[in-house]
Design a protein around this motif. Sequence first.
Motif, short mmCIF file in Angstrom:
data_model
loop_
_atom_site.label_atom_id
_atom_site.label_comp_id
_atom_site.label_asym_id
_atom_site.label_seq_id
_atom_site.Cartn_x
_atom_site.Cartn_y
_atom_site.Cartn_z
N GLY A 192 20.63 -9.92 32.43
CA GLY A 192 21.38 -9.06 31.54
C GLY A 192 21.18 -7.60 31.92
O GLY A 192 20.48 -7.29 32.89
N LYS A 193 21.78 -6.69 31.18
CA LYS A 193 21.64 -5.27 31.48
C LYS A 193 20.24 -4.78 31.14
O LYS A 193 19.69 -3.93 31.85
N THR A 194 19.68 -5.30 30.08
CA THR A 194 18.34 -4.86 29.66
C THR A 194 17.32 -5.99 29.75
O THR A 194 16.12 -5.74 29.73
N ILE A 195 17.80 -7.21 29.83
CA ILE A 195 16.91 -8.37 29.90
C ILE A 195 17.01 -8.99 31.29
O ILE A 195 18.08 -9.47 31.70
N GLY A 217 9.15 -10.81 20.88
CA GLY A 217 9.18 -9.36 20.72
C GLY A 217 9.48 -8.64 22.02
O GLY A 217 9.78 -9.27 23.05
N PRO A 218 9.36 -7.31 22.03
CA PRO A 218 9.72 -6.51 23.20
C PRO A 218 8.62 -6.42 24.25
O PRO A 218 8.77 -5.67 25.21
N GLU A 219 7.53 -7.18 24.07
CA GLU A 219 6.38 -7.04 24.97
C GLU A 219 6.74 -7.35 26.43
O GLU A 219 6.32 -6.65 27.36
N ALA A 220 7.56 -8.35 26.65
CA ALA A 220 7.83 -8.79 28.02
C ALA A 220 8.85 -7.91 28.74
O ALA A 220 8.63 -7.50 29.89
N PHE A 221 9.95 -7.60 28.07
CA PHE A 221 11.05 -6.90 28.75
C PHE A 221 11.44 -5.58 28.08
O PHE A 221 12.44 -4.97 28.45
N VAL A 248 12.57 -5.14 25.13
CA VAL A 248 13.50 -5.36 24.02
C VAL A 248 13.20 -6.72 23.40
O VAL A 248 12.83 -7.66 24.11
N PRO A 249 13.34 -6.83 22.09
CA PRO A 249 13.16 -8.15 21.47
C PRO A 249 14.34 -9.05 21.84
O PRO A 249 15.46 -8.58 22.02
N TYR A 250 14.10 -10.35 21.94
CA TYR A 250 15.19 -11.23 22.32
C TYR A 250 14.98 -12.62 21.71
O TYR A 250 13.90 -12.97 21.25
N ILE A 251 16.06 -13.39 21.73
CA ILE A 251 16.05 -14.76 21.23
C ILE A 251 16.36 -15.69 22.39
O ILE A 251 17.37 -15.52 23.09
N SER A 252 15.48 -16.64 22.62
CA SER A 252 15.68 -17.62 23.70
C SER A 252 16.23 -18.91 23.10
O SER A 252 15.69 -19.43 22.12
N SER A 253 17.30 -19.42 23.71
CA SER A 253 17.88 -20.70 23.29
C SER A 253 18.09 -21.56 24.54
O SER A 253 18.56 -21.06 25.57
N ALA A 254 17.73 -22.82 24.44
CA ALA A 254 17.87 -23.73 25.58
C ALA A 254 18.54 -25.02 25.11
O ALA A 254 18.14 -25.60 24.08
N VAL A 255 19.56 -25.44 25.85
CA VAL A 255 20.31 -26.66 25.51
C VAL A 255 20.20 -27.64 26.68
O VAL A 255 20.54 -27.29 27.82
N PRO A 256 19.70 -28.85 26.43
CA PRO A 256 19.62 -29.84 27.52
C PRO A 256 21.02 -30.27 27.96
O PRO A 256 21.93 -30.41 27.14
N VAL A 312 18.96 -13.72 24.65
CA VAL A 312 19.90 -12.75 24.07
C VAL A 312 19.13 -11.64 23.38
O VAL A 312 18.20 -11.90 22.60
N SER A 313 19.54 -10.40 23.64
CA SER A 313 18.90 -9.24 23.02
C SER A 313 19.00 -9.33 21.50
O SER A 313 20.07 -9.61 20.94
N ASN A 314 17.86 -9.07 20.85
CA ASN A 314 17.82 -9.11 19.38
C ASN A 314 17.63 -7.71 18.81
O ASN A 314 17.30 -7.55 17.65
N ARG A 315 17.86 -6.71 19.66
CA ARG A 315 17.62 -5.33 19.24
C ARG A 315 18.47 -4.93 18.04
O ARG A 315 17.98 -4.32 17.09
N ARG A 316 19.74 -5.29 18.07
CA ARG A 316 20.62 -4.89 16.97
C ARG A 316 20.19 -5.54 15.65
O ARG A 316 20.16 -4.89 14.61
N ASN A 317 19.84 -6.83 15.72
CA ASN A 317 19.39 -7.50 14.50
C ASN A 317 18.10 -6.89 13.96
O ASN A 317 17.92 -6.74 12.75
N ILE A 318 17.19 -6.54 14.91
CA ILE A 318 15.93 -5.93 14.49
C ILE A 318 16.19 -4.59 13.83
O ILE A 318 15.62 -4.26 12.78
N ARG A 319 17.08 -3.80 14.45
CA ARG A 319 17.41 -2.51 13.85
C ARG A 319 18.07 -2.68 12.49
O ARG A 319 17.80 -1.93 11.55
#
Length: 269
Positions: free
Chosen positions: A38-41, A74-78, A80-88, A103-110
């Motif tokens: 992604g652009k930030t992730i 949380g933002p520790e790794a990249f 920005v906070p983000y949500i990871s989703s995985a589908v088999p 997916v960036s979760n910055r907007r939701n956090i704000r």
Amino acid sequence: MNKIEQLRGLIDIIQSTHAEDAAVVLADTERVVAYLPGKTIDLKVPIGAGIENFKGTVSYAALETEQVQREERGPEAFGVPYISSAVPVIEDGRVTGVIASMVSNRRNIRLQEGAQELSSLVQEMTATTEEVTRSGHGAAARLDELAEQSKSMLQQIENSFQILTSVKRIADQSHLLGLNAAIESARAGEYGRGFEVVAKEIRKLGANSVDLVEHIQEQLEDMKQSIVQMNDSVQEVREYARYQAQSMEELGRAYGHIAGTAQELSELS
């Protein structure tokens, strides 16, 4: 063409379906076959990396459990906070791979932080509004007491008028009595001279009493008018205080609605 190959050809479209900035990774059961940062992730996942390198992630858990996995980080790794989703990816009844998005979760956090700040602000404003409302009700109550005291004073003045009317009537009678006494003393001639002095003083006392009563009545009338005007002003201020208290109550209810909305936003985010 199997599903993994189909998904690899569509990975850029899949990335664009996310409303927020997202990184997408696609892997079969052995290795990573596609990755778009992604652009930030950017997880910096190399193509061909073994799936064993991803133990502890939602991608690995989705392969093992054959179920959709999701987690928030949380933002520790990249940064920005983000949500990871995985589908088999399941084909012919078996798991052939996994597709995951971060997916960036910055907007939701704000949004959540803004909702919390708004909720705190509304609570402070509500407390202030409640204090003003209590003050308004207290002022209205005090003005009610003042209005009752004004009515009581007006009643006392009316009672004073009645008393003064009685005093004036007595003074008039005393003046008339003195006049009659003077006439009788004149008829008595030399024998009525002493009584004439008394009659004169009675007339003088009656006349002075009448003047004094009229003067007191004038003063009481002025006091009455002043109290009436004051009572009218009190009534106006009392109505304003009640209106203000009612308005503050309505404002308090509006703040409560805003606080509820802020809480809902906080929970949704």
